[in-house]
Motif scaffolding. Structure first.
Motif, short mmCIF file in Angstrom:
data_model
loop_
_atom_site.label_atom_id
_atom_site.label_comp_id
_atom_site.label_asym_id
_atom_site.label_seq_id
_atom_site.Cartn_x
_atom_site.Cartn_y
_atom_site.Cartn_z
N ALA A 128 -7.27 -5.47 -8.59
CA ALA A 128 -7.88 -4.17 -8.32
C ALA A 128 -7.26 -3.51 -7.08
O ALA A 128 -7.29 -2.29 -6.93
N ASP A 129 -6.71 -4.35 -6.21
CA ASP A 129 -6.12 -3.80 -4.97
C ASP A 129 -5.07 -4.79 -4.47
O ASP A 129 -4.75 -5.76 -5.16
N PHE A 130 -4.54 -4.57 -3.27
CA PHE A 130 -3.64 -5.57 -2.68
C PHE A 130 -4.37 -6.25 -1.55
O PHE A 130 -4.99 -5.60 -0.72
N ARG A 131 -4.31 -7.56 -1.51
CA ARG A 131 -5.04 -8.25 -0.43
C ARG A 131 -4.25 -9.41 0.15
O ARG A 131 -3.30 -9.92 -0.46
N ILE A 132 -4.68 -9.78 1.35
CA ILE A 132 -4.10 -10.94 2.03
C ILE A 132 -5.00 -12.12 1.75
O ILE A 132 -6.17 -12.12 2.12
N ASN A 150 0.82 -1.21 0.00
CA ASN A 150 0.00 0.00 0.00
C ASN A 150 0.85 1.26 0.00
O ASN A 150 0.52 2.25 -0.64
N GLN A 151 1.94 1.19 0.71
CA GLN A 151 2.85 2.33 0.77
C GLN A 151 3.36 2.70 -0.63
O GLN A 151 3.47 3.87 -0.97
N TYR A 152 3.63 1.69 -1.45
CA TYR A 152 4.10 1.95 -2.80
C TYR A 152 2.96 1.92 -3.83
O TYR A 152 3.21 1.92 -5.03
N ASP A 153 1.75 1.85 -3.32
CA ASP A 153 0.57 1.85 -4.19
C ASP A 153 0.63 0.74 -5.24
O ASP A 153 0.44 0.97 -6.42
N LEU A 154 0.94 -0.46 -4.77
CA LEU A 154 1.04 -1.61 -5.67
C LEU A 154 -0.14 -2.55 -5.42
O LEU A 154 -0.75 -2.52 -4.35
#
Ligand code: ZN
Ligand code: ZN
Ligand code: FE
Length: 758
Positions: free
Chosen positions: A86-90, A29-33
């Motif tokens: 679409a986003d980053f997820r666990i 999220n910090q690097y918007d990946l």
């Protein structure tokens, strides 16, 4: 889009249950990946998408900033196809097939939790079980894998709404922190008398602290077991603890709240400061300062204190009541394992402790405090246990599944799988049923949580060791008996990933030799699969066998008889005056008629014998005590050494007699014990350096490996390293497992593995 790339990154090691996925999530999220992170059997796997430069930055941070409990073995990345996400997820773990079997050790409370512990605005203010994914119990509360709350002793505590929401939130420090809890929903402490009566108090920890200050002994349930706690500045309390514990001389460990308190009574070098404050929080041996306020009874006749910083919130709360130092010794009777179970503790410790500060979070597997020192430029493990176990040692080659049973004293076991060797926590001296029970429990437990089914069982050659008998009793599995000193050397070779042949100096107290004698002053030309005994201390009789280990005066008589024959009766020596002449005559008779007199080449016994001859002590309260005191007393500058002599042959036999004659002469001419001790150490160092030079000429090998219990002696360790290095030998000593028998199971496993693949 052109400026988008995708990478698949696999991270292997201890990366589950240590906050690794939330860390990856935050970093992405910090690097918007975009992408996802999931658990795999080997660790975690990451799919990451976005601009290449940002992916690169992400990968750099991934390696550099990983969470404190993570133990990353390998990170490998390769390009992948864009999904797109679409986003980053666990990703949710679906089943156990996705769980790694690498489990984190128990580690000390982290800075964040400690801040919250003393923050009156925090909802866990003064809560003695505060923890997060970066800290707290792991290994000791796990019953089975996968490492999930229902498989830990936290299963009895249902999280309150506040704790549950932390647990479910990937951005929270307590995301999937299995031991998460608070005062409302988690474990709590209670104070009891030794009659099991509840003490009426609304602050059990403060009341316990008050009792300790009044000189009472309190059994405190900790992370890996119970401690017996007393005020280290109160000699009466410490002496009473010694008497009740029947531990008359062995040093007690102490705990202080911070470095400043420790510096009042001990010298702390920078490397020792790092060891003290490392997340494993081992006991660190520190040189005593003169004039401190710690009772002498804590570590009598020792140059060192064994000191640790607090590692649980409970410790911090206890020490917060103004103690410079508390004695914190494993709660057991001498020779028994540390108590962990509340019932068991009340039963076994009622005669030792006045009060019990207990809690209701079960400890499934005991783990004693680890003990380390900084010596000859490196960390040296005296006991590798809590904080370090079960982190594996990584091997150069893949090996079959093996169980190595260790030796007898300071027993640990070792299990291998693939390219990893798992050395267990400290089990203890395998001399009684209760320790054997713990040994068997540890074998079962580790096999289960590591999912290892041994194909081979390795053990010592000593027929009477309980560990050997255990191995023999296991039906249907191939057994291998490994010579004790060979295992010592290979243990050290394994640590340094050495292959081929080396010169091995195996200096030890006791070990069963291939010829049935008791070895321990051995020079081996050793490979992993085999060894040749090229030199050893010449045999002397050990009158009374095991009794001679407890009563070094017996060895003194043996060495004196060896050096002087019957003329030794005329010597003016303390050991002859202090012991009844009838007893002395019996010893000589035993030696002459070879009654219960096994032969020994042990260097540890030579130390014991010399210690008795110079008058240090005739009896010991624990193995190696006389030898240790001889080392502690060494002081001053001595350039001269004793005469040395050896008989050429195969093997070379090094005669103790000339050294003994030199020591006797110095005692009679009034040289101080301090100077005799220095001279004796220097003699051994020069002598074995000479032997190594001779072996180098004959065998054309340049690597010397040092192992065995005698290398806990730092004069010997430093001296051998220094002398050998100055003759251009490449010298290897233990840095990751103990040089004593606590490290021997690793060597047994490696010898067995090599033998079955060759
Ligand atoms: Zn924490
Ligand atoms: Zn809660
Ligand atoms: Fe040994």
């Amino acid at each position: 889009p052109n400026n988008t790339a995708a990478r698949r990154i696999d991270v292997n090691g201890i990366v589950q249950g240590v906050g690794f996925r939330p860390f990856v999530y935050k970093l992405a999220n910090q690097y918007d990946l975009k992408g996802e992170v999931a658990n795999t059997t080997a660790g975690v796997s990451i799919h990451i998408e976005g601009p290449p430069q940002r992916i690169q930055a992400f990968e750099t941070d991934l390696a550099a900033k990983c969470p404190p409990l993570a133990h990353v073995v390998e990170i490998s990345g390769r390009s992948a196809s864009i999904k797109p996400y679409a986003d980053f997820r666990i990703a949710k773990s679906r089943d156990r097939a996705q769980m790694s079997t690498l489990i984190s050790p128990d580690v000390s409370i982290c800075d964040d939790c400690r801040r919250e512990l003393f923050d009156s605005a925090d909802r866990r203010y003064l809560y003695p079980f505060i923890n997060c994914t970066n800290c707290g119990p792991r290994y000791t509360i796990i019953d089975d894998i996968p490492y999930d709350r229902p498989k830990t002793s936290m299963r009895h505590f249902k999280m309150c709404a506040a704790c549950q929401s932390e647990y479910d939130d990937p951005t929270n420090r307590r995301f999937h922190a299995q031991p998460n809890g608070c005062a409302e929903c988690g474990p709590h402490v209670d104070l009891y008398t030794n009659q099991r009566e509840s003490v009426d108090t609304d602050n059990p920890i403060k009341t316990a602290a008050d009792l300790i200050r009044q000189g009472q002994i309190v059994a405190v349930k900790g992370l890996g077991g119970y401690h017996l706690v007393a005020d280290a500045q109160n000699s009466q309390a410490v002496i009473r603890l010694r008497k009740r514990k029947m531990r008359e001389e062995k040093p007690f460990a102490i705990m202080s709240a911070d470095l400043a308190s420790i510096q009042k009574y001990a010298r702390v070098r920078p490397q020792e400061q790092d060891l003290l404050s490392a997340i494993q929080r081992p006991i660190v041996l520190l040189q005593k300062k003169t004039g401190g306020s710690i009772s002498d009874a804590v570590a009598p006749r020792n140059k060192y204190w064994g000191v640790m910083l607090p590692y649980t919130p409970l410790h911090y709360l206890l020490l917060n009541h103004g103690f410079d130092a508390l004695v914190m010794t494993s709660a057991n009777l001498t020779d028994e394992p540390i108590a962990i179970d509340n019932e068991d503790a009340f039963e076994r410790l009622a005669d030792i402790a006045d009060y019990f500060l207990v809690h209701n979070r079960d400890i499934y597997l005991r783990s004693d405090d680890s003990i380390v020192r900084h010596s000859a430029g490196h960390t040296r493990y005296i006991r590798r246990s809590r904080g370090f176990v079960p982190i594996p040692l990584f091997l150069k080659h893949t090996v079959p599944p093996i169980l190595a049973c260790g030796a007898e004293l300071k027993n640990t076991i070792c299990l291998t799988k693939d390219d990893k060797a798992f050395l267990s926590q400290h089990i203890g001296d395998l001399e009684n049923q209760i320790t054997l029970d713990f040994f068997q429990l540890t074998v079962d437990h580790l096999q289960r949580i590591l999912e290892i089914n041994p194909e081979i069982i390795a053990c010592d050659m000593h027929p009477d060791y309980l560990s050997t008998r255990f191995a023999q009793e296991q039906a249907g599995t191939r057994k291998m008996q490994i010579q004790h000193h060979h295992a010592h050397i290979v243990s050290c070779m394994g640590e340094h990933q050495l292959e081929g042949a080396v010169i091995g100096l195996s200096f030890d107290g006791t070990g069963y030799g291939s010829d049935g004698a008791i070895w321990g002053g051995e020079v081996l030309v050793s490979e992993t699969t085999q060894f040749e005994r090229v030199a050893h201390l010449a045999y002397v009789p050990m009158p009374g066998s095991a009794a001679a280990i407890k009563e070094p005066w017996r060895l003194a008589i043996s060495y004196l008889h060896d050096a002087f024959g019957d003329a030794f009766w005329d010597l003016a020596l303390p050991v002859l005056k202090q012991n009844d002449s009838q007893k002395l005559k019996i010893m000589v008779e035993m030696i002459q008629k070879d009654i219960n007199c096994p032969q020994t080449s042990s260097l540890g016994r030579l130390f014991d014998g010399v210690a008795a001859i110079v008058g240090i002590r005739n009896q010991v309260n624990f193995e190696g005590q006389a030898a240790m005191e001889l080392e502690m007393l060494a002081a001053g500058d001595m350039d001269s050494i004793y005469d040395v002599e050896w008989l050429a042959g195969d093997p070379i036999r090094i005669l103790p007699a000339p050294i003994i004659r030199g020591v006797v002469q110095d005692v009679q001419s009034g040289l101080s014990v301090a100077e005799i001790s220095i001279k004796f150490h220097k003699t051994l160092i020069a002598l074995f350096t000479e032997i190594c030079l001779a072996v180098r000429r004959d065998y054309d090998m340049n690597r010397v490996v040092l192992s065995g219990g005698c290398f806990q002696n730092s004069i010997l360790l430093n001296g051998m390293i220094h002398e050998l290095a100055s003759r251009d030998f490449a010298v290897f000593a233990h840095q990751r497992v103990p040089t004593n028998d606590g490290g021997i199971a690793l060597g047994q496993a490696l010898v067995a593995a090599a033998k079955c693949s060759s």
